[in-house]
Each structure stands twice: as C-alpha cells, then as structure tokens.
Motif scaffolding. Structure first.
Motif, PDB file in Angstrom:
ATOM      1  N   ILE A   1       8.864  -6.860  -0.442  1.00 26.95           N
ATOM      2  CA  ILE A   1       7.430  -6.562  -0.346  1.00 26.95           C
ATOM      3  C   ILE A   1       6.754  -7.692   0.403  1.00 26.95           C
ATOM      4  N   HIS A   2       5.958  -7.341   1.411  1.00 26.38           N
ATOM      5  CA  HIS A   2       5.181  -8.319   2.159  1.00 26.38           C
ATOM      6  C   HIS A   2       3.713  -7.930   2.104  1.00 26.38           C
ATOM      7  N   ALA A   3       2.863  -8.863   1.636  1.00 27.37           N
ATOM      8  CA  ALA A   3       1.408  -8.682   1.659  1.00 27.37           C
ATOM      9  C   ALA A   3       0.812  -9.889   2.360  1.00 27.37           C
ATOM     10  N   ASP A   4       0.055  -9.668   3.401  1.00 28.65           N
ATOM     11  CA  ASP A   4      -0.512 -10.788   4.142  1.00 28.65           C
ATOM     12  C   ASP A   4      -1.371 -11.680   3.256  1.00 28.65           C
ATOM     13  N   LEU A   5      -2.205 -11.079   2.396  1.00 28.37           N
ATOM     14  CA  LEU A   5      -3.148 -11.870   1.616  1.00 28.37           C
ATOM     15  C   LEU A   5      -2.708 -12.051   0.173  1.00 28.37           C
TER      16      LEU A   5
ATOM     17  N   SER B   1       3.377 -17.987   1.793  1.00 27.59           N
ATOM     18  CA  SER B   1       3.291 -18.515   3.154  1.00 27.59           C
ATOM     19  C   SER B   1       1.954 -18.149   3.771  1.00 27.59           C
ATOM     20  N   GLU B   2       1.627 -18.828   4.871  1.00 27.15           N
ATOM     21  CA  GLU B   2       0.398 -18.538   5.604  1.00 27.15           C
ATOM     22  C   GLU B   2       0.374 -17.074   6.008  1.00 27.15           C
ATOM     23  N   PRO B   3      -0.751 -16.373   5.784  1.00 25.03           N
ATOM     24  CA  PRO B   3      -0.827 -14.960   6.166  1.00 25.03           C
ATOM     25  C   PRO B   3      -0.796 -14.777   7.682  1.00 25.03           C
ATOM     26  N   ASP B   4      -0.247 -13.629   8.095  1.00 27.22           N
ATOM     27  CA  ASP B   4      -0.239 -13.309   9.519  1.00 27.22           C
ATOM     28  C   ASP B   4      -1.664 -13.142  10.041  1.00 27.22           C
ATOM     29  N   GLU B   5      -2.517 -12.535   9.201  1.00 24.83           N
ATOM     30  CA  GLU B   5      -3.917 -12.341   9.551  1.00 24.83           C
ATOM     31  C   GLU B   5      -4.782 -12.698   8.347  1.00 24.83           C
TER      32      GLU B   5
END
Length: 240
Positions: free
Chosen positions: A121-125, A167-171
């Motif tokens: 699972i990946h969530a930017d925020l 980690s730092e979000p992509d956006e």
C-alpha cells in the motif's frame, strides 16, 4: 456496485471512473456483490475515491506479481484522493503497487490480502490502519506513506525491502511520523523492519513484532528522528 456477480477481463483498466470535472463524481464504490477483475492495467482506477464497504473483490493486474513493470506498471487499486476499505474482502495480485493513492488510505474494517511487485500500500500523505485484517504476502515495501498510523486491526507484512516506510510524499506535504497506538503489527522484512526517514516513531499501545533483516546496512528499526515507547508491547530482532 451494490450486488450481483461481475467478471471483468480487460486489456486496460478493469473498473474505471474518470470524471475530472465534477467533484461529486469520479469515484468507485463497492458495497456488495462479487467483483472479479483481470486487467492489463489498473484493476480499479478512480480519479477521486475508491470505497469498499462490503462484497468480495478479487484483482489480478498486469499479470500479477513478478510480471510487467513493478515501477509505473499496473496497480491493483488506484485513487486520486482517498481509498477507504471499511468492509468486505479485497484480494489483489498486482505487477506494481497493490494499492496506490495520491493522498489518503484508511483501512477501517475490511479484510485485505495483497501481493505486489512494488508497494503493498502506498499513500502519498497519510496511511491509517484502524480496524480489519491486512495481510501483505509479498511486496518490495509493505506499507509506505508520508504518515503511517496504526490504531487497531491485525496487520501482517512480508517484504523484500522495508516493512513499513515513512518517506517524503511524491506530491503535497506531510509531517513524517509513524504512530502506533493499538492493534497487532507483525513484520518480516529483508530490509528495514520499521523505517522512518527524517521523522519520529511513537508507540502508546498495541503489539509490534519485527523479524529481520538479514541483509547488511538494514536494521529492525531505522528511525532518524528518535523513538518513544510509552505503552504496548514491542519486540524487534535482526541479524544484521
């Protein structure tokens, strides 16, 4: 989808909602029935939200784990804003991320079994697990997000790299934190078990067991900003 039996065999996306002009649309909701998707690209792809409150969903996207492009390839569930898994069962075997959302993911009671060629699972925020059962059987990184919060549920992760990675979000922007206040978290990682880049890890409750890693330059815990435990049970062991 409120009921019935739906079988989809698609060269591109399986279920797709692409209305970008109306903020009240662009979503996909499954409240009942059975949905079986085999797709060349994303299994479920929504411009805004994906919501599951019931039913049974099964997805094989991009040929499944070990097939296609594990970075930028076919995802199991993709949402532009939020994905909420509140009920029912969701089984995903994806060439890329099993679940990928540009902002928020909330696991609130569903039973998820995920296999991924990249992230489970990946969530930017923000990624929140508050209830339900989550099993990541295979992934490079199990859970990844700008903030990860575990307050309930039963989570089991097997990963070839980090188990949980903040980690730092992509956006956008998020304060990089991992917070564990309840539930059960079992991690078997070849990379870092719990990895918080730049931020902090706080545990006030719940049970955490981290097994691994065996590779050099990795640790059961890798927290750049410090770790505080004031409650719960925490066990971490690794041979590296």
């Amino acid at each position: 989808v409120r009921g019935g039996d739906i079988t989809v065999d698609a060269g591109g996306d399986g279920l797709k909602s692409d209305n970008e002009e109306d903020a009240a649309r662009g979503y996909i909701a499954v409240t009942g029935g059975t949905v079986d998707v085999v797709s060349g690209d994303d299994g479920i792809d929504a411009v805004t939200d994906v919501v599951a409150t019931g039913g049974e969903v099964s997805i094989v996207s991009g040929g499944g784990t070990g097939s296609g492009d594990p970075d930028g390839g076919a995802k199991g569930v993709s949402a532009g804003v939020i994905a909420v898994f509140e009920g029912g069962t969701v089984d995903v075997d994806a060439a890329d991320d099993a679940v990928n959302v540009n902002a928020y993911v909330h696991l609130a009671g569903a039973a998820l079994t995920l296999a991924s060629g990249d992230d489970g699972i990946h969530a930017d925020l923000q990624l929140v697990v508050s209830a339900g059962d989550l099993t990541v059987t295979e992934a490079v990184e199990g859970l990844e997000g700008g903030q990860i919060t575990v307050s309930g549920g039963a989570t089991s992760i097997t990963s070839s790299d980090d188990g949980l990675n903040v980690s730092e979000p992509d956006e956008g922007s998020a304060e990089l934190t991992m917070v564990i206040s309840g539930g059960t978290l079992l991690v078997d990682a070849d990379g870092d078990g719990l990895d918080v880049n730049q931020g902090t890890l706080t545990q006030t409750g719940g049970t955490v067991v981290v097994s691994g890693p065996t590779r050099n330059d990795n640790g059961a815990l890798d927290v750049d900003g410090g770790m505080t435990i004031s409650g719960g049970v925490f066990l971490a062991a690794g041979s590296s």
